[in-house]
Design a protein around this motif. Structure first.
Motif, PDB file in Angstrom:
ATOM      1  N   MET A  44       0.859  -1.172   0.000  1.00 22.08           N
ATOM      2  CA  MET A  44       0.000   0.000   0.000  1.00 22.08           C
ATOM      3  C   MET A  44       0.904   1.233   0.000  1.00 22.08           C
ATOM      4  SD  MET A  44      -2.674   1.345   2.922  1.00 22.08           S
ATOM      5  CE  MET A  44      -3.446  -0.208   3.071  1.00 22.08           C
ATOM      6  N   ASP A  45       0.642   2.127  -0.928  1.00 20.86           N
ATOM      7  CA  ASP A  45       1.443   3.338  -0.979  1.00 20.86           C
ATOM      8  C   ASP A  45       0.923   4.357   0.034  1.00 20.86           C
ATOM      9  OD1 ASP A  45      -0.894   3.867  -2.317  1.00 20.86           O
ATOM     10  OD2 ASP A  45       0.032   5.135  -3.814  1.00 20.86           O
ATOM     11  N   ILE A  46       1.659   5.431   0.204  1.00 23.87           N
ATOM     12  CA  ILE A  46       1.335   6.427   1.220  1.00 23.87           C
ATOM     13  C   ILE A  46       0.029   7.156   0.916  1.00 23.87           C
ATOM     14  CG2 ILE A  46       2.687   8.293   0.188  1.00 23.87           C
ATOM     15  CD1 ILE A  46       2.479   7.570   3.919  1.00 23.87           C
ATOM     16  N   LYS A  47      -0.290   7.359  -0.366  1.00 21.12           N
ATOM     17  CA  LYS A  47      -1.534   8.044  -0.717  1.00 21.12           C
ATOM     18  C   LYS A  47      -2.752   7.202  -0.363  1.00 21.12           C
ATOM     19  CE  LYS A  47       0.385  10.895  -4.351  1.00 21.12           C
ATOM     20  NZ  LYS A  47       0.345  11.254  -5.760  1.00 21.12           N
ATOM     21  N   THR A  48      -2.663   5.910  -0.614  1.00 20.48           N
ATOM     22  CA  THR A  48      -3.768   5.018  -0.265  1.00 20.48           C
ATOM     23  C   THR A  48      -3.929   4.924   1.237  1.00 20.48           C
ATOM     24  OG1 THR A  48      -3.312   3.750  -2.264  1.00 20.48           O
ATOM     25  CG2 THR A  48      -4.706   2.705  -0.617  1.00 20.48           C
ATOM     26  N   ALA A  49      -2.811   4.809   1.951  1.00 21.19           N
ATOM     27  CA  ALA A  49      -2.868   4.726   3.412  1.00 21.19           C
ATOM     28  C   ALA A  49      -3.455   6.002   4.008  1.00 21.19           C
ATOM     29  CB  ALA A  49      -1.478   4.461   3.974  1.00 21.19           C
ATOM     30  N   SER A  50      -3.072   7.154   3.473  1.00 20.36           N
ATOM     31  CA  SER A  50      -3.607   8.401   4.015  1.00 20.36           C
ATOM     32  C   SER A  50      -5.085   8.566   3.663  1.00 20.36           C
ATOM     33  CB  SER A  50      -2.791   9.599   3.537  1.00 20.36           C
ATOM     34  OG  SER A  50      -2.881   9.741   2.154  1.00 20.36           O
ATOM     35  N   ALA A  51      -5.502   8.087   2.500  1.00 17.86           N
ATOM     36  CA  ALA A  51      -6.923   8.149   2.133  1.00 17.86           C
ATOM     37  C   ALA A  51      -7.752   7.272   3.067  1.00 17.86           C
ATOM     38  CB  ALA A  51      -7.121   7.721   0.685  1.00 17.86           C
ATOM     39  N   LEU A  52      -7.259   6.069   3.368  1.00 19.65           N
ATOM     40  CA  LEU A  52      -7.954   5.197   4.319  1.00 19.65           C
ATOM     41  C   LEU A  52      -8.005   5.828   5.707  1.00 19.65           C
ATOM     42  CD1 LEU A  52      -6.700   1.609   3.449  1.00 19.65           C
ATOM     43  CD2 LEU A  52      -9.062   2.358   3.561  1.00 19.65           C
ATOM     44  N   HIS A  53      -6.913   6.450   6.106  1.00 15.23           N
ATOM     45  CA  HIS A  53      -6.870   7.074   7.427  1.00 15.23           C
ATOM     46  C   HIS A  53      -7.859   8.247   7.514  1.00 15.23           C
ATOM     47  CE1 HIS A  53      -5.209   7.899  11.319  1.00 15.23           C
ATOM     48  NE2 HIS A  53      -5.041   9.168  10.981  1.00 15.23           N
ATOM     49  N   ARG A  54      -7.946   9.050   6.453  1.00  9.89           N
ATOM     50  CA  ARG A  54      -8.912  10.157   6.443  1.00  9.89           C
ATOM     51  C   ARG A  54     -10.343   9.634   6.532  1.00  9.89           C
ATOM     52  NH1 ARG A  54      -5.539  12.347   2.480  1.00  9.89           N
ATOM     53  NH2 ARG A  54      -6.867  11.496   0.854  1.00  9.89           N
ATOM     54  N   LEU A  55     -10.623   8.550   5.828  1.00  4.26           N
ATOM     55  CA  LEU A  55     -11.971   7.970   5.888  1.00  4.26           C
ATOM     56  C   LEU A  55     -12.279   7.466   7.290  1.00  4.26           C
ATOM     57  CD1 LEU A  55     -14.501   7.322   4.234  1.00  4.26           C
ATOM     58  CD2 LEU A  55     -13.486   5.115   3.713  1.00  4.26           C
ATOM     59  N   ARG A  56     -11.274   6.864   7.919  1.00  2.00           N
ATOM     60  CA  ARG A  56     -11.463   6.413   9.308  1.00  2.00           C
ATOM     61  C   ARG A  56     -11.708   7.587  10.243  1.00  2.00           C
ATOM     62  NH1 ARG A  56      -7.373   3.387  12.267  1.00  2.00           N
ATOM     63  NH2 ARG A  56      -8.979   3.497  13.837  1.00  2.00           N
ATOM     64  N   LEU A  57     -10.995   8.690  10.027  1.00  2.00           N
ATOM     65  CA  LEU A  57     -11.151   9.854  10.905  1.00  2.00           C
ATOM     66  C   LEU A  57     -12.548  10.461  10.824  1.00  2.00           C
ATOM     67  CD1 LEU A  57      -7.775  11.791  10.539  1.00  2.00           C
ATOM     68  CD2 LEU A  57      -8.610  10.509  12.505  1.00  2.00           C
ATOM     69  N   ILE A  58     -13.166  10.422   9.660  1.00  2.00           N
ATOM     70  CA  ILE A  58     -14.486  11.040   9.507  1.00  2.00           C
ATOM     71  C   ILE A  58     -15.612  10.042   9.804  1.00  2.00           C
ATOM     72  CG2 ILE A  58     -14.845  10.615   7.042  1.00  2.00           C
ATOM     73  CD1 ILE A  58     -15.619  13.876   8.879  1.00  2.00           C
ATOM     74  N   SER A  59     -15.332   8.738   9.805  1.00  2.00           N
ATOM     75  CA  SER A  59     -16.414   7.757   9.962  1.00  2.00           C
ATOM     76  C   SER A  59     -17.061   7.810  11.347  1.00  2.00           C
ATOM     77  CB  SER A  59     -15.917   6.341   9.657  1.00  2.00           C
ATOM     78  OG  SER A  59     -14.996   5.912  10.625  1.00  2.00           O
ATOM     79  N   ILE A  60     -16.283   8.011  12.401  1.00  2.00           N
ATOM     80  CA  ILE A  60     -16.858   8.062  13.750  1.00  2.00           C
ATOM     81  C   ILE A  60     -17.715   9.316  13.945  1.00  2.00           C
ATOM     82  CG2 ILE A  60     -16.320   8.154  16.221  1.00  2.00           C
ATOM     83  CD1 ILE A  60     -15.801   5.431  15.060  1.00  2.00           C
ATOM     84  N   PRO A  61     -17.207  10.520  13.641  1.00  2.00           N
ATOM     85  CA  PRO A  61     -18.087  11.687  13.801  1.00  2.00           C
ATOM     86  C   PRO A  61     -19.338  11.623  12.926  1.00  2.00           C
ATOM     87  CG  PRO A  61     -15.830  12.398  13.506  1.00  2.00           C
ATOM     88  CD  PRO A  61     -15.859  10.916  13.288  1.00  2.00           C
ATOM     89  N   GLU A  62     -19.199  11.081  11.720  1.00  2.00           N
ATOM     90  CA  GLU A  62     -20.370  10.967  10.846  1.00  2.00           C
ATOM     91  C   GLU A  62     -21.365   9.970  11.426  1.00  2.00           C
ATOM     92  OE1 GLU A  62     -23.231  10.070   8.147  1.00  2.00           O
ATOM     93  OE2 GLU A  62     -21.770   8.537   8.674  1.00  2.00           O
ATOM     94  N   ALA A  63     -20.867   8.882  11.990  1.00  2.00           N
ATOM     95  CA  ALA A  63     -21.760   7.865  12.561  1.00  2.00           C
ATOM     96  C   ALA A  63     -22.511   8.402  13.775  1.00  2.00           C
ATOM     97  CB  ALA A  63     -20.960   6.630  12.952  1.00  2.00           C
ATOM     98  N   LEU A  64     -21.856   9.234  14.547  1.00  2.00           N
ATOM     99  CA  LEU A  64     -22.479   9.747  15.765  1.00  2.00           C
ATOM    100  C   LEU A  64     -23.256  11.037  15.539  1.00  2.00           C
ATOM    101  CD1 LEU A  64     -19.583   9.052  18.281  1.00  2.00           C
ATOM    102  CD2 LEU A  64     -21.612   7.668  17.828  1.00  2.00           C
ATOM    103  N   SER A  65     -23.108  11.641  14.373  1.00  2.00           N
ATOM    104  CA  SER A  65     -23.767  12.928  14.147  1.00  2.00           C
ATOM    105  C   SER A  65     -25.285  12.799  14.069  1.00  2.00           C
ATOM    106  CB  SER A  65     -23.229  13.601  12.894  1.00  2.00           C
ATOM    107  OG  SER A  65     -23.637  12.929  11.730  1.00  2.00           O
ATOM    108  N   PHE A  66     -25.784  11.713  13.516  1.00  2.00           N
ATOM    109  CA  PHE A  66     -27.245  11.572  13.446  1.00  2.00           C
ATOM    110  C   PHE A  66     -27.855  11.440  14.833  1.00  2.00           C
ATOM    111  CE2 PHE A  66     -31.064   8.938  13.275  1.00  2.00           C
ATOM    112  CZ  PHE A  66     -31.890   9.792  12.579  1.00  2.00           C
TER     113      PHE A  66
END
Length: 116
Positions: A1-23
């Motif tokens: 996995m290259d650094i761009k893919t790893a950072s994209a996955l990490h960004r998605l992980r960072l937003i998934s919890i706040p998005e899940a709890l926002s509703f």
């Protein structure tokens, strides 16, 4: 996995919890608050915040789809998890697994134990 893919996955992980709890945290709290009191002005900003988090999640999911070359079924699963309340919590668990698997595979390729 290259650094761009790893950072994209990490960004998605960072937003998934706040998005899940926002509703449940924002929309349901604002709904109850507007029903039991005269505070109606909170619903629009809370709804906009929830919508903004969802849009950011969708953009980050598209970024992961293009960089990680995920199959459409996996992207559809993560989109579905974003729509249902608390679904992003399970999505975060899956993302953590995909992220760890990618790091392990990249490390193995770098050390020459597995052919690319």
């Amino acid at each position: 996995m290259d650094i761009k893919t790893a950072s994209a996955l990490h960004r998605l992980r960072l937003i998934s919890i706040p998005e899940a709890l926002s509703f449940p945290a924002l929309i349901l709290f604002g709904s109850v608050l507007s029903r039991v009191s005269d505070i109606d002005f909170l619903m629009m900003p809370l709804g906009m915040l929830h919508g903004a988090l969802f849009v950011i999640y969708a953009v980050f999911l598209l970024d992961v789809w293009t960089k990680a070359k995920w199959p459409l079924k996996r992207v559809a699963l993560f989109f579905f998890l974003a729509v249902i309340p608390f679904g992003g919590l399970y999505g975060d668990k899956l993302l953590k697994k995909y992220e760890a698997d990618g790091v392990i595979a990249a490390r193995a390729r770098r050390e020459g134990t597995v052919s690319a």
